[in-house]
Write a protein that holds these residues in place. Structure first.
Motif, PDB file in Angstrom:
ATOM      1  N   GLY A  18       0.770  -0.555   0.081  1.00  0.00           N
ATOM      2  CA  GLY A  18      -0.148  -0.399  -0.306  1.00  0.00           C
ATOM      3  C   GLY A  18       0.730   1.259  -0.331  1.00  0.00           C
ATOM      4  O   GLY A  18       0.364   2.132   0.424  1.00  0.00           O
ATOM      5  N   PHE A  76       8.170  -1.829   9.334  1.00  0.00           N
ATOM      6  CA  PHE A  76       6.349  -1.717   9.511  1.00  0.00           C
ATOM      7  C   PHE A  76       5.769  -0.576   9.914  1.00  0.00           C
ATOM      8  O   PHE A  76       4.858  -0.204   9.405  1.00  0.00           O
ATOM      9  CB  PHE A  76       6.014  -3.598  10.611  1.00  0.00           C
ATOM     10  CG  PHE A  76       5.945  -4.540  10.125  1.00  0.00           C
ATOM     11  CD1 PHE A  76       6.980  -4.801   8.566  1.00  0.00           C
ATOM     12  CD2 PHE A  76       5.670  -5.088  10.483  1.00  0.00           C
ATOM     13  CE1 PHE A  76       6.722  -6.222   7.893  1.00  0.00           C
ATOM     14  CE2 PHE A  76       5.413  -6.924   9.984  1.00  0.00           C
ATOM     15  CZ  PHE A  76       6.727  -7.107   9.004  1.00  0.00           C
ATOM     16  N   GLU A  77       6.525   0.230  11.399  1.00  0.00           N
ATOM     17  CA  GLU A  77       6.258   1.258  11.175  1.00  0.00           C
ATOM     18  C   GLU A  77       6.004   1.949  10.511  1.00  0.00           C
ATOM     19  O   GLU A  77       5.614   3.518  10.475  1.00  0.00           O
ATOM     20  CB  GLU A  77       6.670   1.612  12.715  1.00  0.00           C
ATOM     21  CG  GLU A  77       8.413   2.389  12.296  1.00  0.00           C
ATOM     22  CD  GLU A  77       9.085   0.284  12.951  1.00  0.00           C
ATOM     23  OE1 GLU A  77       8.920   0.105  11.730  1.00  0.00           O
ATOM     24  OE2 GLU A  77      10.433   1.521  12.783  1.00  0.00           O
ATOM     25  N   ASN A  78       6.550   2.347   9.537  1.00  0.00           N
ATOM     26  CA  ASN A  78       6.664   3.221   8.537  1.00  0.00           C
ATOM     27  C   ASN A  78       5.227   3.056   7.959  1.00  0.00           C
ATOM     28  O   ASN A  78       5.325   4.091   6.851  1.00  0.00           O
ATOM     29  CB  ASN A  78       8.354   3.371   7.755  1.00  0.00           C
ATOM     30  CG  ASN A  78       8.988   4.313   8.708  1.00  0.00           C
ATOM     31  OD1 ASN A  78       9.148   4.587   9.675  1.00  0.00           O
ATOM     32  ND2 ASN A  78      10.440   2.844   8.775  1.00  0.00           N
ATOM     33  N   ILE A  79       5.280   2.225   7.808  1.00  0.00           N
ATOM     34  CA  ILE A  79       3.731   1.790   6.369  1.00  0.00           C
ATOM     35  C   ILE A  79       2.928   2.950   7.357  1.00  0.00           C
ATOM     36  O   ILE A  79       2.491   1.878   8.139  1.00  0.00           O
ATOM     37  CB  ILE A  79       4.133   0.539   5.864  1.00  0.00           C
ATOM     38  CG1 ILE A  79       4.723  -0.407   5.463  1.00  0.00           C
ATOM     39  CG2 ILE A  79       2.296   0.235   5.439  1.00  0.00           C
ATOM     40  CD1 ILE A  79       5.101  -1.830   5.274  1.00  0.00           C
ATOM     41  N   PRO A  80       1.985   3.642   6.467  1.00  0.00           N
ATOM     42  CA  PRO A  80       0.652   4.292   7.117  1.00  0.00           C
ATOM     43  C   PRO A  80      -0.429   3.655   7.030  1.00  0.00           C
ATOM     44  O   PRO A  80      -0.385   2.472   5.845  1.00  0.00           O
ATOM     45  CB  PRO A  80       0.855   5.193   6.433  1.00  0.00           C
ATOM     46  CG  PRO A  80       1.830   5.181   4.803  1.00  0.00           C
ATOM     47  CD  PRO A  80       2.693   4.333   4.768  1.00  0.00           C
ATOM     48  N   GLU A  81      -0.715   3.920   8.388  1.00  0.00           N
ATOM     49  CA  GLU A  81      -2.136   2.829   8.578  1.00  0.00           C
ATOM     50  C   GLU A  81      -3.585   3.540   6.507  1.00  0.00           C
ATOM     51  O   GLU A  81      -3.149   3.989   7.689  1.00  0.00           O
ATOM     52  CB  GLU A  81      -2.928   2.977   9.326  1.00  0.00           C
ATOM     53  CG  GLU A  81      -1.849   2.145  10.447  1.00  0.00           C
ATOM     54  CD  GLU A  81      -2.871   2.373  12.081  1.00  0.00           C
ATOM     55  OE1 GLU A  81      -4.071   2.813  12.110  1.00  0.00           O
ATOM     56  OE2 GLU A  81      -2.145   1.619  13.476  1.00  0.00           O
ATOM     57  N   SER A  82      -4.029   2.677   6.572  1.00  0.00           N
ATOM     58  CA  SER A  82      -5.280   2.961   6.073  1.00  0.00           C
ATOM     59  C   SER A  82      -6.364   2.202   5.940  1.00  0.00           C
ATOM     60  O   SER A  82      -6.585   1.212   6.511  1.00  0.00           O
ATOM     61  CB  SER A  82      -4.837   2.743   4.432  1.00  0.00           C
ATOM     62  OG  SER A  82      -4.396   1.195   4.010  1.00  0.00           O
ATOM     63  N   LEU A  83      -7.465   2.752   5.534  1.00  0.00           N
ATOM     64  CA  LEU A  83      -9.244   1.466   5.697  1.00  0.00           C
ATOM     65  C   LEU A  83      -9.416   1.330   4.569  1.00  0.00           C
ATOM     66  O   LEU A  83      -9.048   1.817   3.709  1.00  0.00           O
ATOM     67  CB  LEU A  83      -9.947   3.011   6.579  1.00  0.00           C
ATOM     68  CG  LEU A  83      -9.779   3.419   7.365  1.00  0.00           C
ATOM     69  CD1 LEU A  83     -11.127   4.244   8.305  1.00  0.00           C
ATOM     70  CD2 LEU A  83     -10.147   2.873   8.510  1.00  0.00           C
ATOM     71  N   MET A  84     -10.006   0.213   4.194  1.00  0.00           N
ATOM     72  CA  MET A  84     -10.287  -0.657   3.221  1.00  0.00           C
ATOM     73  C   MET A  84     -10.947   0.162   1.993  1.00  0.00           C
ATOM     74  O   MET A  84     -11.953   0.375   2.818  1.00  0.00           O
ATOM     75  CB  MET A  84     -10.933  -2.155   3.182  1.00  0.00           C
ATOM     76  CG  MET A  84     -10.024  -2.549   4.478  1.00  0.00           C
ATOM     77  SD  MET A  84     -11.011  -4.505   4.779  1.00  0.00           S
ATOM     78  CE  MET A  84     -11.659  -3.797   6.568  1.00  0.00           C
TER      79      MET A  84
END
Lengths: 844, 353
Positions: free
Chosen positions: A457, A515-523
């Motif tokens: 992502g 992993f901490e540098n991958i931003p959270e997203s909503l599906m």
């Protein structure tokens, strides 16, 4: 895997990183550090570092490298000595009972000083004499008339290992006066090696990860050494019979070794890594294994030389064992081998169990002069089975059974020869004999930026991806501008090809990118159709009803034994055991089959709780297991419940009265089925678990939903309860299948009802529910309620007769009923009852 | 005559003042203002008075009657109030006595927490999909990328079923995780439309089994809730976003999450999600064993081979899966130190929930 940080520093510069930083970096990247044991280095200052830590920091002023120049006898004690010691600044006389100093006792000034670990007064060390982990502060004391205020330390006293056989004697080059913390201060990380991290079950692998994760350079180990004497080429022959079990076999030779203990620093590292030092050459094989990841095996060359025929060359054969073949392994146990076990042999017979354990005969001894060193690759599944079969877990089989790349056979062998030559004075023969019939395919994966975006992502430019992967020694090349060709490094066996390979590379990228540098997203994907789970919802409804009816839910072990389930049957009524879903391996005989009886589960818990409470009402919903030949078993859900003891609990102003009986459980069942809108009937029934006169079956349109009643009095002994138990065992699947999809609600009349009681005298054996259903049927729709409120017997009524008294309510939705309407309904009921049931209206 | 009235008044008021209860008040009423009372008798004497005397007398007696009636009413109200007060005072309870025990049914704590987890997941669009306990080796292991003798099998000590058939491929096991349900669900949905399988968002709860000794820290059976999301645009960022959202709903709106690399054979990349310890706020305490973090669930992007095994083309579909232990959550939340309590079903444990 226990990993001394000092060893890691051989391969990567870790300056500027706290020990807990190192542990955190590894943990986040999939090498979970389970605990950190400090031996000398400063412990983290704050508590919120995220790790389990133990150990002590060594005081830099009070714990020093020192030298002992003479070991003198104690005037009053044979088992103690007095050492003349210099700590770089001051002279001390130190009292000790260390057995490894006795041999120097009374020799006067030693020709060569002994370098030791010295603890000054008020230094804090571990109590070496205590089995528990216990700290102590060194204090001035008089021991047998001699004052003592300092000590020389064992590894146990410093928290390095459990070794308290004697004090530490450092290598000769130890710098006198240096704080011990600077000389050998360390911290040992206990790293969990997941199956996908098998390549990192060694110091070099973890150092490589650390270098990649911190953007530092990996310092490669030295694989080179001087050689001399006759070449090994032509002296030995290797014959591999099954390359899929033994893809590679490499041999090297070192001559004229002298067997000694290893240097102290080697012994310390091996002990910190959880291995027992043995001798310089054996330690070299273990040291190289921990360092590089390749298990190695050393043969006494002269034993092999003696075993072969005078004209032959030494031939090493690898093959599977023949039926019943035996080998005495180096632990002096004669082992009978299975035909799947792989052996390393010579022409005369078996020499060792491949990858697991060497044989006694060709083992390295104190007399060994020349060593033939094996570095080999084995099939990890085969090694795993063999190690399990012979119950021989070891550092070697741990690594081999998780997979060691054949490329490491030569690297490990070279590294080991390097250390052997350093530590034993031996000379490596030129030539390494290498048989490599089955090289694994080196995975090649093509990735694009689209692949990265699709999986993670995020946008990582291919140039950046290349840089990241190269830090883990992937070989990357652009194919055009949109595709990166990624070749897995030689030591890796966990990278697949094609779409699987892409996923493997994505994991590496994600780990390196963080992993901490991958931003959270909503599906963004569309929400799938919402179907619900009607079966589970209905089960939940039943549970809620049972709870509302005052029962406590339980969840039991689903493993039981036939004997436990047989407790539900009186001894005389036990027939043949039913078929069970049986466990091939079980933790205890009473947990060897999957349950067939839900009621048995409930009764076991009842029994457990009889003593806790004077009133119990428990239910359980869950699967029972019915075997089915040639298929997976059936797992129908059942509902069972049981009640026993007092109907009400004692209060300060009232004593509990009667016990639960048949009609209590029938009340629960009626309420349950009323709430489920199922119109069931109750049929007298006979079931071996129940009292023959107090048992009913539940019938819904001709099919059974279960039984309930009072448990057979004989069962009381089996469950050691005092009060009678009423219980039910119901088929939840049948109940749920019968649930109506909907039900109508009756309108509430605005007009007042007429209430009246009637009593009907019937024969004693007339079932009450027949009377009630006749009343309801003949009363018509204006009869809105008929409740039995009394059952009465008397001499006046006559023997064999009973009176059933009902409270009736007549009501119409259309208007107020009058006395005549009421009389009509009553007369109709009484007439029918007289005619069909032979009943008589009881005159009041 | 007026003197007489005055005398009656004085006497009546005097006696009324000493009336303390309803019965005497009634006696007073009959005696003083009743039909045969002296006052009422005075009315009949009116006729015998002269014309001149009458108005004054009439006024006097009417005033007297009104006065006495009012005094009577006041007295009655006063007595009623006094009686009520006396009665209230005498009925005072020791409210510290215990109430009568009520029989209350309860759900097992595991059910309670399972419902909570599934409820939150349902709000997030996850439908419950249930699968079987006794599984084939194929579904429990092989279709999830765990071939026979794979090292990953050692991560899960397995109960095998004695089927009387030693054929490797026919082996049955007690499921070691809820993950075989993933493949069952994928196959069920993909078979509805093999060329274009529908997206999936499901929660798979169920009992799982591990061949271990039963101790305070390990059990042979435990619940697991697994989640599976499949679609055409699902990314690792979605995994993080969705699971952090779950954590906030489950453990509090301010809870911090951390994802670290881990390994599961059926996901790639795989991760472990920790939440900041809600007891100490990350400072380190006995619940988080001084680490500041609590391990809550394992997760990862569904492995391409597993997608293919489920009938979903890994080149077109991607997804994530996650699994957590409801009993472990309860142990953390309620500081339960012994896992045996759950299936021990001691009523003294169950009744605390």
């Amino acid at each position: 895997m226990k990993l001394p940080v000092s060893w890691l520093k051989d391969f990567v510069d870790l300056s500027g990183l706290e020990i807990v930083d190192i542990a955190r970096i590894l943990t986040m990247a999939g090498l979970e550090v389970e605990d950190i044991s400090f031996a000398g280095l400063p412990l983290p200052k704050k508590d919120d570092h995220g790790f389990k830590v133990s150990g002590i920091e060594w005081d830099r002023d009070k714990l020093l490298v020192a030298e002992v120049s003479a070991v003198n006898p104690h005037p009053n004690a044979d088992r103690l000595v007095l050492c003349d010691l210099f700590d770089g600044k001051e002279k001390h006389v130190v009292l000790t009972g260390a057995p490894n100093l006795f041999k120097y006792k009374g020799q006067g000034k030693l020709p060569k000083t002994l370098k030791v670990a010295f603890a000054k007064e008020s230094a804090v060390v571990y109590n070496g004499h205590s089995d528990a982990i216990e700290l102590l502060k060194i204090k001035k004391a008089v021991i047998r008339g001699v004052e003592s205020s300092s000590m020389v330390c064992s590894e146990k006293e410093l928290g390095i290992s459990k070794d308290h056989e004697g004090i530490i004697i450092f290598d000769d080059d130890a710098p006198v006066g240096m704080p011990l913390a600077d000389y050998i201060g360390d911290a040992v990380l206990d790293v969990k090696i997941n199956p996908n991290m098998a390549r990192n079950a060694n110091v070099l692998g973890v150092a490589r990860e650390l270098a990649a994760l911190t953007g530092r350079k990996l310092i490669k180990p030295n694989y080179n050494f001087d050689t001399s004497g006759a070449s090994l080429y032509g002296m030995v022959k290797i014959d591999i019979s099954q390359p899929e079990l033994n893809p590679r076999f490499v041999l090297g030779l070192i001559r004229d070794v002298k067997i000694y203990p290893s240097p102290y620093w080697v012994q310390r590292r091996l002990r910190a890594a959880g291995m027992r030092p043995i001798s310089n050459v054996v330690d070299a094989t273990n040291y190289a294994m921990i360092e590089i990841g390749q298990p190695l095996h050393a043969f006494d060359y002269d034993v092999l030389e003696k075993r072969k025929g005078p004209q032959d060359k030494i031939t090493i054969l690898t093959r599977t064992a023949s039926q019943g073949e035996k080998l005495v392994t180096l632990d002096n146990v004669e082992r009978t081998l299975a035909p799947s076990n792989v052996l390393v042999c010579d022409t005369k017979g078996a020499l060792s169990m491949a990858g697991i354990m060497g044989g006694l005969e060709s083992e390295i001894s104190g007399k060994t002069r020349n060593i033939l060193l094996e570095g080999a690759a084995w099939n990890f599944i085969n090694i795993r089975r063999t190690a399990n079969q012979h119950n021989l877990p070891s550092e070697a089989s741990f690594r081999f059974s998780r997979g060691v790349h054949p490329a490491l056979a030569e690297e490990g062998l070279r590294r080991c020869l390097y250390w052997m030559s350093q530590w034993s004075g031996g000379k490596v023969a030129p030539g390494i004999v290498d048989e490599y019939p089955l090289a694994p395919k080196q995975s090649l994966v093509k990735i694009s930026q689209k692949d990265i975006k699709r999986s993670l992502g995020i946008e990582i430019p291919l140039g950046k991806a290349k840089e990241l992967l190269e830090s883990l020694e992937f070989d990357c090349a652009f194919e055009g501008t949109e595709t990166l060709l990624v070749k897995a490094p030689l030591f890796r066996m966990d990278i697949g090809e094609g779409i699987v390979g892409i996923a493997d590379i994505m994991e590496e990228l994600a780990r390196l990118y963080g992993f901490e540098n991958i931003p959270e997203s909503l599906m963004a994907d569309p929400l799938p159709p919402q179907r619900g789970n009607p079966s589970l919802e209905a089960e939940n409804r039943v549970k809620d009803i049972m709870v509302a009816l005052g029962l406590q839910e339980i969840i039991s072990h689903r493993m039981t034994s036939p004997e436990i389930e047989q407790k539900l049957l009186p001894a005389g009524l036990r027939g043949e055991l039913p078929e069970y879903v049986k466990l091939a391996n079980f933790i205890a005989p009473e947990k060897r089959v999957m349950r067939r009886s839900m009621l048995s589960s409930v009764m076991n818990v009842m029994e457990l709780n009889f003593r806790q409470k004077e009133s119990l009402a428990l239910f359980e919903i869950g699967s029972v297991y019915i075997p089915k030949a040639g298929a997976l078993p059936l797992e129908p859900r059942r509902l069972a419940f049981a009640m026993s003891g007092k109907r009400t609990e004692a209060a300060w102003d009232s004593k509990p009265e009667s016990n639960y009986d048949f009609f209590d459980i029938k009340g629960v069942i009626e309420a349950l089925f009323a709430a489920l809108h199922l119109n069931v009937k109750y049929v007298p029934s006979v079931h071996p678990s129940f009292h023959p006169g107090k048992c009913a079956a539940i019938d819904l349109d001709g099919s059974g939903l279960g039984v309930f009643g009072e448990l057979h009095p004989e069962l009381a002994e089996h469950y050691s309860g005092n009060a009678p138990v009423v219980a039910a065992d119901l088929d939840l699947e049948a109940i749920l299948a019968a649930l109506p999809s909907g039900y109508p609600i009756n309108a509430i009349s605005e007009f007042p009802p007429i209430l009246e009681d009637i009593a009907l005298v019937v024969d004693e054996d007339m079932p009450a529910d027949r009377v009630e259903s006749l009343i309801k049927k003949s009363g018509g729709e204006k009869l809105v309620a008929a409740r039995l409120f009394d059952v009465f017997r008397s001499e006046q009524l006559g023997k064999g007769k009973k009176s059933l008294a009902y409270a009736l309510a007549y009501q119409s939705p259309d208007g107020t009923l009058n006395d005549k309407d009421a009389a009509d309904i009553r007369n109709r009921i009484v007439a029918k009852a007289e005619k069909e049931l032979g009943a008589k209206l009881r005159s009041s | 005559m007026l003197d007489k009235l005055e005398k009656i008044e004085k006497e009546a008021l005097k006696t009324l003042a000493s009336v303390k209860d309803k019965a005497n008040l009634e006696k007073w009423r009959l005696a003083k203002i009743g039909r045969h009372s002296p006052m009422m008798n005075m009315f009949s004497q009116m006729a015998s008075l002269s014309k001149e005397e009458r108005p004054a007398f009439g006024q006097g007696i009417n005033r007297l009657k009104a006065l006495l009636e009012k005094e009577f009413e006041d007295r009655r109200a006063h007595i009623k109030q006094a009686e009520l007060e006396e009665s209230l005072a005498s009925e005072k309870l020791d409210i510290s006595l215990p109430g009568r025990p009520v029989k209350m049914g309860r759900l097992h704590p595991s059910t309670q927490n399972l419902r909570r987890v599934l409820g939150i997941l349902a709000e997030m669009g996850f439908q419950v999909y249930t699968a079987r306990d006794v599984e084939s080796d194929e579904y429990n292991f092989q279709l999830l990328n765990i071939p026979p003798h794979h090292p990953a099998r050692e991560m899960q000590d397995t109960f095998y079923i004695d089927t009387g058939n030693n054929d490797e491929s026919e082996k049955q096991v007690l499921r070691t995780h809820t993950s075989p349900g993933q493949v069952r669900a994928m196959r069920e949905f993909s078979s509805q439309n093999p060329d274009n399988p529908p997206p999936i968002r499901i929660a798979l709860p169920g009992m799982c089994y591990r061949f271990e000794q039963i101790t305070a820290r390990s059990e042979v059976q435990f619940n697991q809730v697994e989640g599976l999301v499949l679609g055409q645009t699902i990314t690792f960022g979605d995994l993080k976003g969705t699971l952090s959202e779950f954590a906030r709903r489950m453990f509090g709106s301010h809870v911090k999450t951390r994802f670290r690399s881990d390994h599961f054979p059926f996901t790639e990349p795989s991760a472990e999600m920790d939440i900041e310890c809600y007891v100490c706020g990350g400072k380190g305490c006995s619940v988080c064993k001084k680490s500041g973090w609590l391990e809550i669930l394992g997760c990862g992007m569904v492995h391409p081979s597993v997608l293919a095994n489920g009938g979903y083309d890994p080149a077109r579909y991607s997804g994530f899966a996650f699994g957590m232990g409801p009993e472990r959550q309860l142990m953390l939340r309620h500081k339960i130190s012994d896992i045996r309590y759950f299936w021990g079903n001691d009523i003294r444990f169950l009744e605390q929930f």
